[in-house]
Write a protein that holds these residues in place. Structure first.
Motif, PDB file in Angstrom:
ATOM      1  N   UNK A  14      23.567  45.752  45.179  1.00  0.00           N
ATOM      2  CA  UNK A  14      24.371  45.424  46.363  1.00  0.00           C
ATOM      3  C   UNK A  14      23.857  44.141  47.026  1.00  0.00           C
ATOM      4  N   UNK A  15      22.517  43.987  47.053  1.00  0.00           N
ATOM      5  CA  UNK A  15      21.938  42.789  47.672  1.00  0.00           C
ATOM      6  C   UNK A  15      22.333  41.533  46.886  1.00  0.00           C
ATOM      7  N   UNK A  16      22.261  41.617  45.552  1.00  0.00           N
ATOM      8  CA  UNK A  16      22.633  40.469  44.709  1.00  0.00           C
ATOM      9  C   UNK A  16      24.096  40.096  44.976  1.00  0.00           C
ATOM     10  N   UNK A  17      24.941  41.109  45.077  1.00  0.00           N
ATOM     11  CA  UNK A  17      26.361  40.900  45.361  1.00  0.00           C
ATOM     12  C   UNK A  17      26.569  40.148  46.678  1.00  0.00           C
ATOM     13  N   UNK A  51      20.406  52.419  34.876  1.00  0.00           N
ATOM     14  CA  UNK A  51      19.906  53.420  35.838  1.00  0.00           C
ATOM     15  C   UNK A  51      20.910  53.597  36.979  1.00  0.00           C
ATOM     16  N   UNK A  52      22.065  54.206  36.692  1.00  0.00           N
ATOM     17  CA  UNK A  52      23.119  54.281  37.704  1.00  0.00           C
ATOM     18  C   UNK A  52      22.739  55.100  38.934  1.00  0.00           C
ATOM     19  N   UNK A  53      21.766  56.015  38.802  1.00  0.00           N
ATOM     20  CA  UNK A  53      21.440  56.892  39.932  1.00  0.00           C
ATOM     21  C   UNK A  53      20.178  56.485  40.685  1.00  0.00           C
ATOM     22  N   UNK A  54      19.567  55.368  40.255  1.00  0.00           N
ATOM     23  CA  UNK A  54      18.333  54.920  40.898  1.00  0.00           C
ATOM     24  C   UNK A  54      18.689  54.177  42.195  1.00  0.00           C
ATOM     25  N   UNK A  55      18.181  54.700  43.308  1.00  0.00           N
ATOM     26  CA  UNK A  55      18.554  54.149  44.610  1.00  0.00           C
ATOM     27  C   UNK A  55      18.115  52.689  44.775  1.00  0.00           C
ATOM     28  N   UNK A  56      16.894  52.382  44.289  1.00  0.00           N
ATOM     29  CA  UNK A  56      16.390  51.013  44.388  1.00  0.00           C
ATOM     30  C   UNK A  56      17.284  50.042  43.622  1.00  0.00           C
ATOM     31  N   UNK A  57      17.714  50.485  42.446  1.00  0.00           N
ATOM     32  CA  UNK A  57      18.571  49.621  41.624  1.00  0.00           C
ATOM     33  C   UNK A  57      19.932  49.439  42.303  1.00  0.00           C
ATOM     34  N   UNK A  58      20.448  50.504  42.882  1.00  0.00           N
ATOM     35  CA  UNK A  58      21.727  50.398  43.606  1.00  0.00           C
ATOM     36  C   UNK A  58      21.613  49.396  44.750  1.00  0.00           C
ATOM     37  N   UNK A  59      20.497  49.478  45.477  1.00  0.00           N
ATOM     38  CA  UNK A  59      20.308  48.561  46.605  1.00  0.00           C
ATOM     39  C   UNK A  59      20.160  47.116  46.143  1.00  0.00           C
ATOM     40  N   UNK A  60      19.402  46.949  45.057  1.00  0.00           N
ATOM     41  CA  UNK A  60      19.215  45.604  44.499  1.00  0.00           C
ATOM     42  C   UNK A  60      20.581  45.034  44.084  1.00  0.00           C
TER      43      UNK A  60
END
Ligand code: NAD
Length: 426
Positions: free
Chosen positions: A379-382, A368-377
């Motif tokens: 980045x947080x894991x990183x 899900x490259x465009x899902x904002x929640x997934x992007x945030x998750x």
């Protein structure tokens, strides 16, 4: 306002951790991993999407090993796996634990079930602290074949015949015929499946470039003539696809400007002499097993080595399983049960957990490259990864490490976990 320290996680609501398969094991490493999950991970992550499979001997026995099959299936489906060390029960343990049978190695079943290509084992480093190797050492161990899958029997005098029957209906032929003249012999047959050696080569050379180290290929092909194919494939992939890049980056200076082959017995000596590090080795399954244990000893402790299995799914995607390179640390578990202090170094365990979480986050982002929640998750894991690493390393740097590193004044298992938690959760 004062900025949060670099080794503290910003406070906020819990983040939903990406889905992964969690394989739980036993003894000291189970105890310590459960403790660090509670103190380091759970304050920041909702881990309800993790699927847990209990591969303790008791659970495997109760389910007649269905739980292992389920874990392998789940790993295929999810693609990211963390594994605590497990016990492969010996004959004595079968008796002691009252097991129905001597259940086989779960690692073997996983390497097979996930089309294992390589087990990557690397040294872990803490900036400012000298362990065994000054710079990184990488290892690529072929994940399948060899002695581990051998068929064998004890026999008397006679003839042993090994016949190959081609699948395409071609004429069968004898691979080996030998006369057994002793009254007591053990006969062993095994093979090395070579289809994925090209992929192993690519993973190895890519990693050597990424970490800027010199690659070496290790076999005993001078005597074990059948191992020539492993070297030949490695060399061909190297010459065709990687040599120019390695030359350009000056990574072949120490190996005479080319990919070098090392005989396995020579490799055991070089591992002790080359303490500057800065090299990688790729080897067959059993050689890799032995050589990586040697690396662990030179590099101070098995707690400072990673162990990641890379396999391939039916759809071509990578399955990655992350674990510590050591076992369940039985000796410390017995001390713990006897009420004595212990000092387990959790670095290998936690690097594995972070590796699995990071791969799981990557898979979710790919999906899900465009899902904002997934992007945030993602980045947080990183960020969490590097913050936890800093907290861990600072704890070692301030002389509050475990005893394998700091000697008798080092922290206990529980105090170390609590100290890192204090840094993280300020
Ligand atoms: P081990 O790796 O558990 O321990 C070997 C020695 O190294 C012990 O003295 C131990 O105290 C020390 N050690 C290992 N990791 C350490 C750490 N993180 N911090 C401090 N000290 C550490 O190997 P073992 O004792 O031969 O085996 C114990 C059990 O583990 C056996 O039942 C075996 O079947 C199992 N095992 C499992 C795996 C796996 O699941 N991948 C691998 C190896 C062994």
């Amino acid at each position: 306002t004062t900025a949060a320290p670099e080794d503290a996680v910003p406070t906020g609501p819990k983040v939903k951790a990406p889905a992964l398969v969690y394989i739980s094991g036993e003894e000291m490493t189970h105890y310590a991993t459960q403790l660090l999950l509670k103190e380091w991970i759970e304050p920041h992550f909702d881990t309800s999407s993790w699927e847990t499979y209990d591969l303790s001997c008791k659970s495997r026995d109760e389910t007649s090993d269905q739980v292992l099959h389920d874990a392998v299936e789940a790993g295929k489906r999810v693609g990211a796996i963390f594994k605590e060390p497990t016990i492969t029960p010996s004959a004595v343990q079968v008796q002691e634990m009252g097991l129905k049978q001597a259940w086989g190695s779960p690692n073997g079943a996983m390497r097979k079930g996930w089309n294992g290509i390589t087990i990557s084992r690397d040294t872990i480093h803490i900036e400012g602290i000298e362990l065994g190797y000054k710079n990184q050492v990488l290892f690529e161990r072929h994940a399948v074949g060899g002695e581990y899958g051998a068929g064998w029997d004890e026999v008397g005098q006679g003839t042993l015949l090994t016949t190959y029957i081609p699948q395409d209906g071609g004429a069968p032929f004898v691979v080996d015929k030998r006369d057994l003249t002793d009254k007591h012999n053990v006969c062993v047959v095994y093979h090395n499946p070579y289809d994925n050696v090209r992929e192993l080569a690519k993973i190895f050379f890519e990693r050597c470039l990424e970490h800027q180290v010199t690659p070496y290929i290790v076999t005993k092909k001078t005597v074990f003539k059948w191992q020539e194919g492993f070297w030949a494939t490695m060399k061909k992939v190297f010459d065709d696809e990687y040599k120019d890049e390695f030359l350009k980056q000056g990574l072949l200076d120490r190996s005479g400007g080319d990919l070098q082959h090392l005989i396995s017995d020579a490799a055991t000596m070089q591992l002790i002499r080359w303490t500057d590090g800065g090299f990688g080795m790729a080897a067959h399954n059993y050689d890799g097993d032995m050589l990586t244990d040697q690396i662990a000893q030179v590099h101070r402790s098995p707690g400072f080595i990673t162990s990641n299995l890379v396999g391939r799914n039916d759809d071509g995607s990578y399955i990655k399983e992350f674990e510590a390179s050591h076992g369940t640390v039985t000796d410390l578990w017995l001390d713990h049960l006897a009420g004595k202090e212990t000092s387990l170094n959790p670095l290998g365990l936690v690097e594995a957990l972070l590796g699995a979480m990071s791969h799981a986050a990557r898979l979710e982002l790919d999906e899900k490259p465009n899902d904002k929640n997934v992007q945030e998750m993602h980045a947080f894991v990183d960020n969490f990864q590097s913050t936890l690493r800093t907290a861990l390393h600072n704890t070692f740097r301030y002389g509050q490490g475990t005893r394998d590193m700091c000697g008798p004044t080092g922290f206990t298992t529980e105090d170390f976990i609590a100290k890192v938690a204090w840094r993280l959760n300020r």
